[in-house]
Design a protein around this motif. Structure first.
Motif, PDB file in Angstrom:
ATOM      1  N   VAL A  83      -6.507  16.689 -10.952  1.00 54.48           N
ATOM      2  CA  VAL A  83      -5.918  15.414 -11.331  1.00 54.48           C
ATOM      3  C   VAL A  83      -5.718  14.565 -10.091  1.00 54.48           C
ATOM      4  O   VAL A  83      -5.184  15.031  -9.096  1.00 54.48           O
ATOM      5  CB  VAL A  83      -4.560  15.636 -12.034  1.00 54.48           C
ATOM      6  N   ALA A  84      -6.172  13.330 -10.157  1.00 53.24           N
ATOM      7  CA  ALA A  84      -5.923  12.389  -9.064  1.00 53.24           C
ATOM      8  C   ALA A  84      -5.623  11.029  -9.682  1.00 53.24           C
ATOM      9  O   ALA A  84      -6.413  10.512 -10.465  1.00 53.24           O
ATOM     10  CB  ALA A  84      -7.119  12.298  -8.142  1.00 53.24           C
ATOM     11  N   PHE A  85      -4.491  10.489  -9.341  1.00 53.29           N
ATOM     12  CA  PHE A  85      -4.095   9.192  -9.862  1.00 53.29           C
ATOM     13  C   PHE A  85      -4.514   8.099  -8.899  1.00 53.29           C
ATOM     14  O   PHE A  85      -4.481   8.278  -7.687  1.00 53.29           O
ATOM     15  CB  PHE A  85      -2.582   9.126 -10.050  1.00 53.29           C
ATOM     16  N   GLU A  86      -4.890   6.962  -9.456  1.00 54.10           N
ATOM     17  CA  GLU A  86      -5.179   5.788  -8.633  1.00 54.10           C
ATOM     18  C   GLU A  86      -4.130   4.743  -8.993  1.00 54.10           C
ATOM     19  O   GLU A  86      -4.073   4.287 -10.135  1.00 54.10           O
ATOM     20  CB  GLU A  86      -6.581   5.255  -8.921  1.00 54.10           C
ATOM     21  N   THR A  87      -3.283   4.415  -8.039  1.00 51.24           N
ATOM     22  CA  THR A  87      -2.214   3.467  -8.311  1.00 51.24           C
ATOM     23  C   THR A  87      -2.774   2.048  -8.343  1.00 51.24           C
ATOM     24  O   THR A  87      -3.905   1.785  -7.922  1.00 51.24           O
ATOM     25  CB  THR A  87      -1.124   3.564  -7.232  1.00 51.24           C
ATOM     26  N   TYR A  88      -1.980   1.152  -8.834  1.00 56.71           N
ATOM     27  CA  TYR A  88      -2.430  -0.239  -8.934  1.00 56.71           C
ATOM     28  C   TYR A  88      -2.673  -0.845  -7.558  1.00 56.71           C
ATOM     29  O   TYR A  88      -3.536  -1.696  -7.395  1.00 56.71           O
ATOM     30  CB  TYR A  88      -1.437  -1.065  -9.747  1.00 56.71           C
ATOM     31  N   LYS A  89      -1.927  -0.405  -6.539  1.00 59.25           N
ATOM     32  CA  LYS A  89      -2.146  -0.941  -5.196  1.00 59.25           C
ATOM     33  C   LYS A  89      -3.486  -0.472  -4.632  1.00 59.25           C
ATOM     34  O   LYS A  89      -4.211  -1.249  -4.008  1.00 59.25           O
ATOM     35  CB  LYS A  89      -1.014  -0.506  -4.260  1.00 59.25           C
ATOM     36  N   ASP A  90      -3.802   0.810  -4.846  1.00 63.17           N
ATOM     37  CA  ASP A  90      -5.097   1.310  -4.379  1.00 63.17           C
ATOM     38  C   ASP A  90      -6.240   0.619  -5.113  1.00 63.17           C
ATOM     39  O   ASP A  90      -7.262   0.277  -4.514  1.00 63.17           O
ATOM     40  CB  ASP A  90      -5.192   2.829  -4.590  1.00 63.17           C
ATOM     41  N   LYS A  91      -6.063   0.407  -6.405  1.00 60.05           N
ATOM     42  CA  LYS A  91      -7.100  -0.268  -7.185  1.00 60.05           C
ATOM     43  C   LYS A  91      -7.258  -1.729  -6.742  1.00 60.05           C
ATOM     44  O   LYS A  91      -8.374  -2.233  -6.631  1.00 60.05           O
ATOM     45  CB  LYS A  91      -6.748  -0.201  -8.665  1.00 60.05           C
ATOM     46  N   ALA A  92      -6.138  -2.393  -6.456  1.00 54.96           N
ATOM     47  CA  ALA A  92      -6.199  -3.775  -5.988  1.00 54.96           C
ATOM     48  C   ALA A  92      -6.906  -3.861  -4.636  1.00 54.96           C
ATOM     49  O   ALA A  92      -7.702  -4.775  -4.395  1.00 54.96           O
ATOM     50  CB  ALA A  92      -4.794  -4.367  -5.890  1.00 54.96           C
ATOM     51  N   ALA A 123      -4.108   0.171   7.968  1.00 56.14           N
ATOM     52  CA  ALA A 123      -4.500   1.498   7.488  1.00 56.14           C
ATOM     53  C   ALA A 123      -5.597   1.355   6.439  1.00 56.14           C
ATOM     54  O   ALA A 123      -5.763   0.292   5.832  1.00 56.14           O
ATOM     55  CB  ALA A 123      -3.299   2.224   6.895  1.00 56.14           C
ATOM     56  N   SER A 124      -6.348   2.405   6.251  1.00 56.15           N
ATOM     57  CA  SER A 124      -7.445   2.343   5.280  1.00 56.15           C
ATOM     58  C   SER A 124      -6.943   2.392   3.846  1.00 56.15           C
ATOM     59  O   SER A 124      -7.647   1.988   2.924  1.00 56.15           O
ATOM     60  CB  SER A 124      -8.418   3.502   5.520  1.00 56.15           C
ATOM     61  N   GLN A 125      -5.738   2.893   3.634  1.00 51.51           N
ATOM     62  CA  GLN A 125      -5.167   2.936   2.298  1.00 51.51           C
ATOM     63  C   GLN A 125      -3.841   2.206   2.294  1.00 51.51           C
ATOM     64  O   GLN A 125      -3.140   2.162   3.301  1.00 51.51           O
ATOM     65  CB  GLN A 125      -4.944   4.384   1.864  1.00 51.51           C
ATOM     66  N   THR A 126      -3.507   1.638   1.154  1.00 55.73           N
ATOM     67  CA  THR A 126      -2.236   0.950   1.044  1.00 55.73           C
ATOM     68  C   THR A 126      -1.113   1.964   0.888  1.00 55.73           C
ATOM     69  O   THR A 126      -1.344   3.109   0.526  1.00 55.73           O
ATOM     70  CB  THR A 126      -2.228   0.019  -0.177  1.00 55.73           C
ATOM     71  N   GLN A 127       0.087   1.510   1.171  1.00 53.37           N
ATOM     72  CA  GLN A 127       1.233   2.380   0.941  1.00 53.37           C
ATOM     73  C   GLN A 127       1.527   2.363  -0.546  1.00 53.37           C
ATOM     74  O   GLN A 127       1.869   1.337  -1.111  1.00 53.37           O
ATOM     75  CB  GLN A 127       2.447   1.878   1.712  1.00 53.37           C
ATOM     76  N   SER A 128       1.357   3.517  -1.163  1.00 54.43           N
ATOM     77  CA  SER A 128       1.594   3.605  -2.594  1.00 54.43           C
ATOM     78  C   SER A 128       2.144   4.978  -2.927  1.00 54.43           C
ATOM     79  O   SER A 128       2.296   5.827  -2.060  1.00 54.43           O
ATOM     80  CB  SER A 128       0.301   3.342  -3.367  1.00 54.43           C
ATOM     81  N   GLY A 130       0.661   7.105  -5.016  1.00 58.59           N
ATOM     82  CA  GLY A 130      -0.412   7.857  -5.646  1.00 58.59           C
ATOM     83  C   GLY A 130      -0.301   9.350  -5.424  1.00 58.59           C
ATOM     84  O   GLY A 130      -0.417  10.141  -6.354  1.00 58.59           O
ATOM     85  N   ASP A 131      -0.056   9.757  -4.184  1.00 56.21           N
ATOM     86  CA  ASP A 131       0.053  11.181  -3.892  1.00 56.21           C
ATOM     87  C   ASP A 131       1.310  11.786  -4.506  1.00 56.21           C
ATOM     88  O   ASP A 131       1.294  12.917  -4.965  1.00 56.21           O
ATOM     89  CB  ASP A 131       0.056  11.420  -2.384  1.00 56.21           C
ATOM     90  N   VAL A 132       2.383  11.024  -4.536  1.00 54.71           N
ATOM     91  CA  VAL A 132       3.608  11.521  -5.142  1.00 54.71           C
ATOM     92  C   VAL A 132       3.423  11.651  -6.653  1.00 54.71           C
ATOM     93  O   VAL A 132       3.892  12.606  -7.262  1.00 54.71           O
ATOM     94  CB  VAL A 132       4.796  10.585  -4.810  1.00 54.71           C
ATOM     95  N   SER A 133       2.703  10.716  -7.258  1.00 52.38           N
ATOM     96  CA  SER A 133       2.437  10.791  -8.696  1.00 52.38           C
ATOM     97  C   SER A 133       1.602  12.016  -9.013  1.00 52.38           C
ATOM     98  O   SER A 133       1.879  12.723  -9.982  1.00 52.38           O
ATOM     99  CB  SER A 133       1.705   9.534  -9.172  1.00 52.38           C
ATOM    100  N   THR A 134       0.586  12.282  -8.216  1.00 54.00           N
ATOM    101  CA  THR A 134      -0.252  13.454  -8.435  1.00 54.00           C
ATOM    102  C   THR A 134       0.563  14.723  -8.267  1.00 54.00           C
ATOM    103  O   THR A 134       0.462  15.643  -9.089  1.00 54.00           O
ATOM    104  CB  THR A 134      -1.434  13.441  -7.444  1.00 54.00           C
ATOM    105  N   TRP A 135       1.381  14.785  -7.239  1.00 52.32           N
ATOM    106  CA  TRP A 135       2.219  15.956  -6.989  1.00 52.32           C
ATOM    107  C   TRP A 135       3.193  16.173  -8.143  1.00 52.32           C
ATOM    108  O   TRP A 135       3.354  17.296  -8.633  1.00 52.32           O
ATOM    109  CB  TRP A 135       2.959  15.756  -5.674  1.00 52.32           C
TER     110      TRP A 135
END
Length: 183
Positions: A83-92, A123-128, A130-135
């Motif tokens: 399972v890997a979630f993509e948050t709205y910030k990462d998608k944006a 940074a290459s990724q936004t602060q979101s 996503g990892d906490v949601s997956t965890w």
């Protein structure tokens, strides 16, 4: 010595990971209750009562015996990579990069042929989250699987028994050789 310690540590980890699920199952079935007690001064205290039955022994058996067996033989159920979630910030951010690649012409804002946007995030990724949601989702998923194993653990043994049966039948077929006919 290490051959003994490693399985014991894994067994303890599997049992500890199922203790919360075991507690929730006992709480749901009424084996553990928390009635409040109010004394004469008006202060309330929390009591802890346990009422065990034969069904609770079944749950305990599933926790101590079946849960470690199932976690050992079916590790895909507890996989955290599925399972890997993509948050709205990462998608944006991904849509922003696609928009720049598709529509930006001439690269007028890039000094000396640098192909990065100097006003973008460093940074290459936004602060979101996503990892906490997956965890969090993986913890929830593993807890639900532990509850199901404690409730109906014997049903989870069926795929293990079928798989082991197929392996033993293949092993017996490969060891039995056909007699050669020599005249």
């Amino acid at each position: 010595m290490m051959r003994i310690i490693k399985p014991v540590i894994k067994y303890c980890y599997f049992v500890l990971s199922g203790l919360l699920a075991f507690f929730l199952v006992l709480l749901f079935y009424g084996s553990i209750t928390f009635p409040y007690l109010v004394d004469k001064s008006g202060a309330s205290a929390l009591q802890f009562q346990m009422n065990y039955s034969l069904v609770d022994l079944y749950f305990l058996f599933n926790l101590l015996i079946l849960l470690p067996i199932i976690r050992h033989y079916l590790p895909r159920l507890y996989s955290s990579k599925s399972v890997a979630f993509e948050t709205y910030k990462d998608k944006a951010m991904k849509l922003h990069h696609q928009d720049i690649q598709n529509n930006h012409k001439g690269h007028s804002w890039t000094p000396d042929h640098v192909t990065s946007n100097p006003w973008e995030y460093s940074a290459s990724q936004t602060q979101s989250y996503g990892d906490v949601s997956t965890w969090g989702f993986n913890i929830f998923k593993n807890s639900v699987i532990n509850i199901l194993v404690i409730l109906v653990g014997i049903l989870f043994l069926i795929p293990i028994i079928i798989h082991r049966g197929k392996q033993t039948s293949k092993a017996t077929k490969s060891t039995v050789k056909s007699p050669s006919s020599k005249d």
